[in-house]
Every structure is written in C-alpha cells, then in structure tokens.
Design a protein around this motif. Structure first.
Motif, PDB file in Angstrom:
ATOM      1  N   ALA A  46       0.830  -1.204   0.000  1.00 27.87           N
ATOM      2  CA  ALA A  46       0.000   0.000   0.000  1.00 27.87           C
ATOM      3  C   ALA A  46       0.867   1.257   0.000  1.00 27.87           C
ATOM      4  O   ALA A  46       0.561   2.254  -0.660  1.00 27.87           O
ATOM      5  N   LYS A  47       1.991   1.232   0.765  1.00 29.71           N
ATOM      6  CA  LYS A  47       2.898   2.378   0.807  1.00 29.71           C
ATOM      7  C   LYS A  47       3.553   2.618  -0.545  1.00 29.71           C
ATOM      8  O   LYS A  47       3.851   3.734  -0.922  1.00 29.71           O
ATOM      9  N   LYS A  48       3.778   1.523  -1.283  1.00 26.78           N
ATOM     10  CA  LYS A  48       4.388   1.647  -2.612  1.00 26.78           C
ATOM     11  C   LYS A  48       3.361   2.017  -3.673  1.00 26.78           C
ATOM     12  O   LYS A  48       3.702   2.255  -4.826  1.00 26.78           O
ATOM     13  N   GLY A  49       2.082   2.001  -3.284  1.00 27.46           N
ATOM     14  CA  GLY A  49       1.033   2.290  -4.259  1.00 27.46           C
ATOM     15  C   GLY A  49       0.479   1.063  -4.928  1.00 27.46           C
ATOM     16  O   GLY A  49      -0.362   1.136  -5.811  1.00 27.46           O
ATOM     17  N   GLY A  50       0.956  -0.121  -4.522  1.00 26.29           N
ATOM     18  CA  GLY A  50       0.521  -1.358  -5.160  1.00 26.29           C
ATOM     19  C   GLY A  50      -0.865  -1.795  -4.774  1.00 26.29           C
ATOM     20  O   GLY A  50      -1.479  -2.598  -5.434  1.00 26.29           O
ATOM     21  N   GLY A  51      -1.396  -1.248  -3.669  1.00 25.18           N
ATOM     22  CA  GLY A  51      -2.724  -1.669  -3.231  1.00 25.18           C
ATOM     23  C   GLY A  51      -3.816  -0.724  -3.661  1.00 25.18           C
ATOM     24  O   GLY A  51      -4.983  -0.935  -3.383  1.00 25.18           O
ATOM     25  N   GLY A  52      -3.434   0.390  -4.315  1.00 30.05           N
ATOM     26  CA  GLY A  52      -4.430   1.364  -4.724  1.00 30.05           C
ATOM     27  C   GLY A  52      -5.252   0.864  -5.883  1.00 30.05           C
ATOM     28  O   GLY A  52      -4.957  -0.147  -6.498  1.00 30.05           O
ATOM     29  N   THR A  53      -6.277   1.628  -6.201  1.00 31.68           N
ATOM     30  CA  THR A  53      -7.145   1.217  -7.302  1.00 31.68           C
ATOM     31  C   THR A  53      -6.506   1.540  -8.648  1.00 31.68           C
ATOM     32  O   THR A  53      -6.356   0.693  -9.501  1.00 31.68           O
ATOM     33  N   GLY A  54      -6.098   2.796  -8.840  1.00 29.69           N
ATOM     34  CA  GLY A  54      -5.430   3.149 -10.092  1.00 29.69           C
ATOM     35  C   GLY A  54      -6.421   3.471 -11.192  1.00 29.69           C
ATOM     36  O   GLY A  54      -7.631   3.364 -11.036  1.00 29.69           O
ATOM     37  N   GLU A  55      -5.870   3.880 -12.348  1.00 28.51           N
ATOM     38  CA  GLU A  55      -6.699   4.292 -13.471  1.00 28.51           C
ATOM     39  C   GLU A  55      -7.564   3.142 -13.962  1.00 28.51           C
ATOM     40  O   GLU A  55      -7.099   2.032 -14.176  1.00 28.51           O
ATOM     41  N   GLY A  56      -8.861   3.435 -14.129  1.00 24.49           N
ATOM     42  CA  GLY A  56      -9.800   2.423 -14.594  1.00 24.49           C
ATOM     43  C   GLY A  56     -10.392   1.575 -13.494  1.00 24.49           C
ATOM     44  O   GLY A  56     -11.299   0.785 -13.730  1.00 24.49           O
ATOM     45  N   PHE A  57      -9.906   1.742 -12.252  1.00 28.93           N
ATOM     46  CA  PHE A  57     -10.408   0.939 -11.136  1.00 28.93           C
ATOM     47  C   PHE A  57     -11.087   1.802 -10.077  1.00 28.93           C
ATOM     48  O   PHE A  57     -11.682   1.276  -9.150  1.00 28.93           O
ATOM     49  N   ASP A  58     -10.968   3.111 -10.195  1.00 28.81           N
ATOM     50  CA  ASP A  58     -11.559   4.022  -9.221  1.00 28.81           C
ATOM     51  C   ASP A  58     -12.968   4.373  -9.676  1.00 28.81           C
ATOM     52  O   ASP A  58     -13.181   5.354 -10.393  1.00 28.81           O
ATOM     53  N   VAL A  59     -13.951   3.571  -9.262  1.00 28.55           N
ATOM     54  CA  VAL A  59     -15.333   3.738  -9.712  1.00 28.55           C
ATOM     55  C   VAL A  59     -16.137   4.478  -8.643  1.00 28.55           C
ATOM     56  O   VAL A  59     -16.168   4.067  -7.481  1.00 28.55           O
ATOM     57  N   LYS A  60     -16.764   5.570  -9.030  1.00 32.63           N
ATOM     58  CA  LYS A  60     -17.599   6.326  -8.107  1.00 32.63           C
ATOM     59  C   LYS A  60     -18.903   5.575  -7.870  1.00 32.63           C
ATOM     60  O   LYS A  60     -19.582   5.162  -8.808  1.00 32.63           O
ATOM     61  N   LYS A  61     -19.241   5.399  -6.593  1.00 27.16           N
ATOM     62  CA  LYS A  61     -20.464   4.669  -6.261  1.00 27.16           C
ATOM     63  C   LYS A  61     -21.693   5.493  -6.627  1.00 27.16           C
ATOM     64  O   LYS A  61     -21.771   6.679  -6.333  1.00 27.16           O
ATOM     65  N   LYS A  62     -22.640   4.856  -7.273  1.00 26.97           N
ATOM     66  CA  LYS A  62     -23.902   5.485  -7.642  1.00 26.97           C
ATOM     67  C   LYS A  62     -25.046   4.543  -7.293  1.00 26.97           C
ATOM     68  O   LYS A  62     -24.840   3.338  -7.123  1.00 26.97           O
ATOM     69  N   GLY A  63     -26.241   5.085  -7.228  1.00 25.40           N
ATOM     70  CA  GLY A  63     -27.402   4.267  -6.911  1.00 25.40           C
ATOM     71  C   GLY A  63     -27.498   3.965  -5.430  1.00 25.40           C
ATOM     72  O   GLY A  63     -26.772   4.515  -4.599  1.00 25.40           O
ATOM     73  N   GLN A  64     -28.392   3.061  -5.089  1.00 28.06           N
ATOM     74  CA  GLN A  64     -28.648   2.728  -3.685  1.00 28.06           C
ATOM     75  C   GLN A  64     -27.784   1.587  -3.182  1.00 28.06           C
ATOM     76  O   GLN A  64     -27.747   1.314  -1.985  1.00 28.06           O
ATOM     77  N   ALA A  65     -27.086   0.906  -4.074  1.00 26.23           N
ATOM     78  CA  ALA A  65     -26.143  -0.148  -3.685  1.00 26.23           C
ATOM     79  C   ALA A  65     -25.258  -0.453  -4.882  1.00 26.23           C
ATOM     80  O   ALA A  65     -25.626  -0.197  -6.030  1.00 26.23           O
ATOM     81  N   SER A  66     -24.080  -1.002  -4.602  1.00 28.21           N
ATOM     82  CA  SER A  66     -23.168  -1.378  -5.685  1.00 28.21           C
ATOM     83  C   SER A  66     -22.793  -2.852  -5.538  1.00 28.21           C
ATOM     84  O   SER A  66     -22.577  -3.337  -4.429  1.00 28.21           O
ATOM     85  N   VAL A  67     -22.732  -3.541  -6.674  1.00 26.94           N
ATOM     86  CA  VAL A  67     -22.467  -4.977  -6.707  1.00 26.94           C
ATOM     87  C   VAL A  67     -21.263  -5.236  -7.598  1.00 26.94           C
ATOM     88  O   VAL A  67     -21.242  -4.833  -8.767  1.00 26.94           O
ATOM     89  N   ALA A  68     -20.244  -5.917  -7.063  1.00 24.73           N
ATOM     90  CA  ALA A  68     -19.044  -6.248  -7.827  1.00 24.73           C
ATOM     91  C   ALA A  68     -19.170  -7.639  -8.429  1.00 24.73           C
ATOM     92  O   ALA A  68     -19.402  -8.612  -7.707  1.00 24.73           O
ATOM     93  N   LEU A  69     -19.032  -7.736  -9.763  1.00 25.94           N
ATOM     94  CA  LEU A  69     -19.031  -9.028 -10.442  1.00 25.94           C
ATOM     95  C   LEU A  69     -17.602  -9.558 -10.449  1.00 25.94           C
ATOM     96  O   LEU A  69     -16.729  -9.030 -11.141  1.00 25.94           O
ATOM     97  N   ILE A  70     -17.354 -10.588  -9.644  1.00 25.51           N
ATOM     98  CA  ILE A  70     -16.016 -11.155  -9.469  1.00 25.51           C
ATOM     99  C   ILE A  70     -15.975 -12.558 -10.063  1.00 25.51           C
ATOM    100  O   ILE A  70     -16.910 -13.345  -9.890  1.00 25.51           O
ATOM    101  N   GLY A  71     -14.889 -12.864 -10.738  1.00 21.96           N
ATOM    102  CA  GLY A  71     -14.736 -14.209 -11.287  1.00 21.96           C
ATOM    103  C   GLY A  71     -13.439 -14.344 -12.051  1.00 21.96           C
ATOM    104  O   GLY A  71     -12.727 -13.360 -12.293  1.00 21.96           O
ATOM    105  N   PHE A  72     -13.119 -15.567 -12.449  1.00 20.42           N
ATOM    106  CA  PHE A  72     -11.952 -15.810 -13.280  1.00 20.42           C
ATOM    107  C   PHE A  72     -12.224 -15.325 -14.704  1.00 20.42           C
ATOM    108  O   PHE A  72     -13.387 -15.087 -15.073  1.00 20.42           O
TER     109      PHE A  72
END
Length: 368
Positions: A46-72
């Motif tokens: 995290a100190k090196k910046g490796g744990g951050g979200t970065g470009e394309g991963f920083d999504v602003k939350k919208k709506g009443q809930a957010s759901v992450a689609l995770i998979g291989f």
C-alpha cells in the motif's frame, strides 16, 4: 530473510506439523505469525502504491447499492452484465477481454443498483498477479459481491476465489465477531468473556497480541470465536460482505448437476447467458442478498401511491424513511401512521424508532 520468505517458511512448517491436542497452541501461534506477516506485506504494498485502485479501477459509487461481479477470466461476467443491462461490455472467446471496471445502473424493483464488471482475476491475485490487488481493492468498496463461476468447475473456482478475497481481508457471508478490542496506554492485557470459549483463552490471546507487539489492551469476547476471528478483530482491516454465487454456462452440464448447484449455497443461482436462461432469477437473487425492502407513502385523505416505493435496508426505521424523503422531515415529524406487516393493528400510530417491513404504507404528519 524477507517477508515473503518468512511467509513461505511458516506455511511449510504448518504443512508438516501434525494436528493434535499437544500441537494446537503451536499451530495457532504459527497462524497468528502468518497473519501478521501477510498484513505487513499488504501494508508494504500500500505504501508503494501497489494496493491502490489506479486508473480504470476508481469507480464512483452510484445508486442505492453497488455490486461487484467477481470471477476468473472468460466465465461470462461481461455477457451477464450485457444481458442484465443496456451496457455493452466487450465480449470475446479469449481471456482478459475486460481490462478495467465497467459500471452500469440496473433498476431492480424500483431500486437503482450499480453493477460493476470487474476484470477477471487469477490465482495469486492477492499478491498482485494480473492487477489482482486493484480489482479486489475496488470490490472492497462495493456493498455486495456477485461471484460468477463456470458451472462445470464451480466448487473449485469458488474455493480459489474465496481464498484470494480472504487474503485481501474480505470475509464473505459471515458476520463480524461479537468481540470488543481496544488498545490502551497501560495496564497490560485485560481479557474477559461472557461465554465459554473452546478455541481461545487468556494466555493464548496474550501470546498472539505479543506477536503484534500489543502489550496493553482491553478485550471482551461475547461469543465462542475462533482464532481466525480473533485475529480479524486485532488486525481490524476486514470487510464483511454479502455474496451471491452465480453458476453460468449451465447449458454445458446435466440437469442433475444444475439441481445440485442450485442447492449448493443459500445464495446460489444458476443461469445461462448463451440461452438467456434464468437471468430474471439473478436479478431476484441480487435483491434478496442486498436485503432491501419497499415502503410506500400516502398523503392524508388520499390513497397510497403503490407505483412509487422508497427502497430501504431491511431493519430501517421511520426516522430513516423521513431522512430518505427529505433531510428536514425527521426533525419536523410529529407522528406517523403505518399500515402493513410491521403494524400490530391496522392502522397503528408509531414514533421515529418504529421498524418497518416490506410493503408497509406510511403516512407522516409533520409540525407546521
């Protein structure tokens, strides 16, 4: 010896240590040490910046809930997102088609829910492989995980994905342990419990805390927690998330296997994006896991508007409904009248702390 080497050494020792009553405490201390080094590794990244979200991963939350689609990769996450919404997420027959987080808003029973198609993760994602840390870090900011797996290898994929998420501090479908942990300036380790403990005792808790160089703390345990749960409370960086399991590509397996997978978990749902099969049940399962309720309102002397509902979390009160309607209504509310399942009689006059239930109709009277 570096942190990674120490982790590997402890894992080897755990593997060759026989599990019995005499080695129980030794194994627990090894696990505590392992958890400490893994946490140190995450902090280092995290100190090196490796744990951050970065470009394309920083999504602003919208709506009443957010759901992450995770998979291989190539399990059908992008196809599922496209079927459930009007968003066009790139689809192809090769792996790693989706390279950034793709959000979209879906209307589910009147609630605006944000679905986020995450890039496919691979084994070792928690250690940074395939930008896995950015993906999982982005998922931590969501309210729920929709784990999409191939029906043909569902249980293996669930086990591997769960391990990757757990290594990044995400706990699926488990509640936070009922324990209070507070660091203090002096006084040593003060340990107390309100129930019988079968996995933990004061001496073991002290030894574990000393591994983390904690010598002064107050601990109150209210349930029979495991060592891993105790470590989670000590580290204090875990995210407890609801998870639904979506078994895609059921067109490739037998009907008997489909039936078994549908019963595998309380939050299981089977579907086929190729056949457009059971996609409505995926939407219903998301709603069920998010644990929303719909509340209707009415004006004095008028019929309730049953076409427009307010969506709240299950267990919400009249006060939270007022805040949802208007930020000043809670302070101006005089009394409320409720019709529905939460009312002891129809109608019932209630105060701000009344807990609402699905389908209730509420009339709110405010002070002029």
């Amino acid at each position: 010896m570096g942190i990674v080497d120490k982790i590997q050494e402890i894992e080897k020792e755990l593997g060759r240590t026989q599990k019995n009553k005499s080695t129980e405490h030794h194994i627990m201390l090894l696990k505590a040490r392992l958890a400490k080094y893994k946490n140190m590794l995450l902090e280092q990244d995290a100190k090196k910046g490796g744990g951050g979200t970065g470009e394309g991963f920083d999504v602003k939350k919208k709506g009443q809930a957010s759901v992450a689609l995770i998979g291989f990769p190539s399990v059908g996450k992008s196809s599922l997102l496209t079927k459930l919404s009007n968003t066009k997420s790139e689809i192809a027959s090769y792996a790693f088609t989706t390279l950034t987080c793709i959000p979209t808003i879906v209307d589910i029973k009147g609630a605006k829910v944000q679905l986020i198609d995450m890039p496919g993760i691979i084994e070792g994602a928690c250690h940074g492989k395939g930008r896995g840390k950015q993906v999982i870090s982005a998922a931590r900011n969501c309210d729920m995980v929709l784990m999409v797996v191939e029906a043909g290898s569902a249980e293996l994929q669930i086990r591997l994905l769960t391990k990757e998420l757990e290594n990044m501090g995400i706990r699926l479908n488990t509640k936070k342990p009922d324990m209070t942990f507070k660091r203090i300036k002096k006084g040593g380790i003060k340990f107390a419990s309100t129930c019988k403990l079968t996995h933990l005792n004061q001496d073991l808790a002290k030894k574990i805390l000393h591994e983390y160089r904690v010598f002064n703390a107050e601990i109150l345990v209210r349930e029979d927690i495991t060592l891993d749960e105790f470590l989670d409370c000590v580290i204090g960086d875990c995210k407890y998330m609801k998870c639904a399991y979506c078994f895609n590509k059921i067109d490739n397996i037998t009907i008997e296997e489909v039936d078994r997978l549908a019963r595998l978990h309380p939050y299981s749902v089977v579907c086929s994006c190729h056949w457009d099969l059971n996609l409505d049940r995926v939407i219903d399962k998301i709603w069920e896991v998010l644990d929303f309720i719909r509340i209707y309102t009415k004006r004095q002397g008028r019929n309730p508007d049953l076409q427009d509902a307010f969506t709240l979390r299950n267990g919400s009160t009249i006060h939270q409904l007022c805040t949802k309607i208007h930020h000043e209504m809670a302070s101006k509310m005089k009394i409320a009248t409720v019709w529905g399942r939460s009312a002891k009689h129809q109608p019932q006059k209630v105060g701000k702390n009344h807990v609402l239930m699905e389908g209730d109709v509420v009339q709110i009277i405010v002070n002029n």
